[in-house]
Design a protein around this motif. Structure first.
Motif, PDB file in Angstrom:
ATOM      1  N   LEU A   1       8.641 122.456  24.918  1.00 53.80           N
ATOM      2  CA  LEU A   1       9.570 121.563  25.603  1.00 53.80           C
ATOM      3  C   LEU A   1      10.377 120.726  24.606  1.00 53.80           C
ATOM      4  CD1 LEU A   1       7.416 120.315  28.598  1.00 53.80           C
ATOM      5  CD2 LEU A   1       9.254 122.005  28.625  1.00 53.80           C
ATOM      6  N   GLU A   2       9.864 120.576  23.388  1.00 45.72           N
ATOM      7  CA  GLU A   2      10.565 119.828  22.348  1.00 45.72           C
ATOM      8  C   GLU A   2      11.887 120.507  21.985  1.00 45.72           C
ATOM      9  OE1 GLU A   2      11.198 116.812  19.497  1.00 45.72           O
ATOM     10  OE2 GLU A   2       9.859 116.922  21.196  1.00 45.72           O
ATOM     11  N   ASP A   3      12.046 121.796  22.299  1.00 43.95           N
ATOM     12  CA  ASP A   3      13.285 122.528  22.005  1.00 43.95           C
ATOM     13  C   ASP A   3      14.455 122.076  22.873  1.00 43.95           C
ATOM     14  OD1 ASP A   3      11.901 123.974  20.140  1.00 43.95           O
ATOM     15  OD2 ASP A   3      11.652 125.742  21.407  1.00 43.95           O
ATOM     16  N   PHE A   4      14.182 121.494  24.049  1.00 42.42           N
ATOM     17  CA  PHE A   4      15.259 121.042  24.926  1.00 42.42           C
ATOM     18  C   PHE A   4      15.893 119.771  24.358  1.00 42.42           C
ATOM     19  CE2 PHE A   4      12.691 123.401  28.103  1.00 42.42           C
ATOM     20  CZ  PHE A   4      13.663 124.319  28.457  1.00 42.42           C
ATOM     21  N   VAL A   5      17.211 119.676  24.442  1.00 41.93           N
ATOM     22  CA  VAL A   5      17.926 118.503  23.942  1.00 41.93           C
ATOM     23  C   VAL A   5      17.501 117.274  24.733  1.00 41.93           C
ATOM     24  CG1 VAL A   5      20.195 117.442  23.674  1.00 41.93           C
ATOM     25  CG2 VAL A   5      19.891 119.860  23.163  1.00 41.93           C
ATOM     26  N   HIS A   6      17.150 116.215  24.015  1.00 44.93           N
ATOM     27  CA  HIS A   6      16.714 114.987  24.672  1.00 44.93           C
ATOM     28  C   HIS A   6      16.829 113.817  23.702  1.00 44.93           C
ATOM     29  CE1 HIS A   6      13.198 116.568  22.542  1.00 44.93           C
ATOM     30  NE2 HIS A   6      12.807 115.302  22.417  1.00 44.93           N
ATOM     31  N   TRP A   7      17.016 112.646  24.266  1.00 41.55           N
ATOM     32  CA  TRP A   7      16.994 111.408  23.495  1.00 41.55           C
ATOM     33  C   TRP A   7      15.578 110.881  23.531  1.00 41.55           C
ATOM     34  CZ3 TRP A   7      20.829 109.827  20.488  1.00 41.55           C
ATOM     35  CH2 TRP A   7      22.113 110.257  20.769  1.00 41.55           C
ATOM     36  N   CYS A   8      15.055 110.477  22.392  1.00 41.42           N
ATOM     37  CA  CYS A   8      13.739 109.846  22.384  1.00 41.42           C
ATOM     38  C   CYS A   8      13.855 108.503  21.673  1.00 41.42           C
ATOM     39  CB  CYS A   8      12.699 110.736  21.728  1.00 41.42           C
ATOM     40  SG  CYS A   8      13.017 111.068  20.009  1.00 41.42           S
ATOM     41  N   GLY A   9      13.001 107.608  22.018  1.00 43.78           N
ATOM     42  CA  GLY A   9      13.088 106.259  21.493  1.00 43.78           C
ATOM     43  C   GLY A   9      13.873 105.385  22.446  1.00 43.78           C
ATOM     44  N   ASP A  10      14.240 104.215  21.967  1.00 43.52           N
ATOM     45  CA  ASP A  10      14.909 103.260  22.838  1.00 43.52           C
ATOM     46  C   ASP A  10      15.919 102.452  22.039  1.00 43.52           C
ATOM     47  OD1 ASP A  10      15.454 101.918  25.174  1.00 43.52           O
ATOM     48  OD2 ASP A  10      13.858 100.449  24.881  1.00 43.52           O
ATOM     49  N   GLY A  11      17.039 102.156  22.649  1.00 46.96           N
ATOM     50  CA  GLY A  11      18.061 101.304  22.021  1.00 46.96           C
ATOM     51  C   GLY A  11      18.636 101.914  20.758  1.00 46.96           C
ATOM     52  N   GLU A  12      18.708 101.109  19.707  1.00 47.01           N
ATOM     53  CA  GLU A  12      19.276 101.570  18.445  1.00 47.01           C
ATOM     54  C   GLU A  12      18.377 102.570  17.735  1.00 47.01           C
ATOM     55  OE1 GLU A  12      20.542  98.422  15.913  1.00 47.01           O
ATOM     56  OE2 GLU A  12      21.511  97.342  17.541  1.00 47.01           O
ATOM     57  N   ASP A  13      17.106 102.641  18.113  1.00 44.02           N
ATOM     58  CA  ASP A  13      16.162 103.558  17.488  1.00 44.02           C
ATOM     59  C   ASP A  13      16.176 104.942  18.130  1.00 44.02           C
ATOM     60  OD1 ASP A  13      15.336 101.532  15.793  1.00 44.02           O
ATOM     61  OD2 ASP A  13      13.778 100.867  17.174  1.00 44.02           O
ATOM     62  N   ALA A  14      17.013 105.152  19.150  1.00 39.25           N
ATOM     63  CA  ALA A  14      17.050 106.437  19.849  1.00 39.25           C
ATOM     64  C   ALA A  14      17.558 107.539  18.918  1.00 39.25           C
ATOM     65  CB  ALA A  14      17.933 106.345  21.082  1.00 39.25           C
ATOM     66  N   VAL A  15      16.916 108.696  19.004  1.00 35.29           N
ATOM     67  CA  VAL A  15      17.246 109.840  18.162  1.00 35.29           C
ATOM     68  C   VAL A  15      17.400 111.065  19.063  1.00 35.29           C
ATOM     69  CG1 VAL A  15      16.435 111.290  16.271  1.00 35.29           C
ATOM     70  CG2 VAL A  15      15.881 108.871  16.281  1.00 35.29           C
ATOM     71  N   LEU A  16      18.389 111.902  18.750  1.00 37.95           N
ATOM     72  CA  LEU A  16      18.599 113.127  19.513  1.00 37.95           C
ATOM     73  C   LEU A  16      17.761 114.248  18.912  1.00 37.95           C
ATOM     74  CD1 LEU A  16      20.236 114.291  21.864  1.00 37.95           C
ATOM     75  CD2 LEU A  16      21.981 114.944  20.209  1.00 37.95           C
ATOM     76  N   HIS A  17      16.932 114.869  19.731  1.00 40.36           N
ATOM     77  CA  HIS A  17      16.084 115.986  19.311  1.00 40.36           C
ATOM     78  C   HIS A  17      16.432 117.223  20.126  1.00 40.36           C
ATOM     79  CE1 HIS A  17      12.453 113.383  17.838  1.00 40.36           C
ATOM     80  NE2 HIS A  17      13.535 113.175  17.143  1.00 40.36           N
ATOM     81  N   GLY A  18      16.029 118.381  19.636  1.00 36.32           N
ATOM     82  CA  GLY A  18      16.144 119.624  20.380  1.00 36.32           C
ATOM     83  C   GLY A  18      17.422 120.375  20.102  1.00 36.32           C
ATOM     84  N   HIS A  19      17.454 121.638  20.588  1.00 34.97           N
ATOM     85  CA  HIS A  19      18.631 122.485  20.375  1.00 34.97           C
ATOM     86  C   HIS A  19      18.976 123.354  21.588  1.00 34.97           C
ATOM     87  CE1 HIS A  19      15.149 124.895  19.080  1.00 34.97           C
ATOM     88  NE2 HIS A  19      15.825 125.910  19.561  1.00 34.97           N
ATOM     89  N   ARG A  20      18.207 123.284  22.659  1.00 39.91           N
ATOM     90  CA  ARG A  20      18.506 124.061  23.869  1.00 39.91           C
ATOM     91  C   ARG A  20      18.902 123.107  24.982  1.00 39.91           C
ATOM     92  NH1 ARG A  20      13.669 127.467  25.562  1.00 39.91           N
ATOM     93  NH2 ARG A  20      15.231 128.271  26.972  1.00 39.91           N
ATOM     94  N   SER A  21      19.864 123.524  25.800  1.00 41.28           N
ATOM     95  CA  SER A  21      20.281 122.653  26.906  1.00 41.28           C
ATOM     96  C   SER A  21      19.296 122.779  28.072  1.00 41.28           C
ATOM     97  CB  SER A  21      21.688 123.009  27.372  1.00 41.28           C
ATOM     98  OG  SER A  21      21.712 124.313  27.892  1.00 41.28           O
TER      99      SER A  21
END
Length: 79
Positions: free
Chosen positions: A26-46
């Motif tokens: 499931l980590e392969d799906f594009v998603h934002w993790c974290g909160d606020g300014e610490d949010a990071v975009l992970h994944g490569h599948r829509s």
């Protein structure tokens, strides 16, 4: 009553994390993790849905635990 609500929220978060650990793809799906300014975009599948299944309701994802573990595994003098 507030303590009970907090307890159930903690249990729910723990269950969501266990579910993600058991389904690492499931980590392969594009998603934002974290909160606020610490949010990071992970994944490569829509993902076609309202929200990615790779994130808990608090914004935690398996990639966050992996990156935190990597930093902890590096010896202090090598950082």
């Amino acid at each position: 009553m507030n303590a009970l609500r907090t307890f159930f929220a903690s249990v729910s978060e723990a269950n969501q994390r266990v579910a993600l650990i058991q389904q690492p793809w499931l980590e392969d799906f594009v998603h934002w993790c974290g909160d606020g300014e610490d949010a990071v975009l992970h994944g490569h599948r829509s993902f076609r849905g309202k929200r990615s299944p790779a994130v808990t309701s608090s914004g935690w994802c398996l990639g966050m635990s992996r990156s935190a573990r990597r930093v902890d595994e590096v010896p202090e003098h090598a950082r």
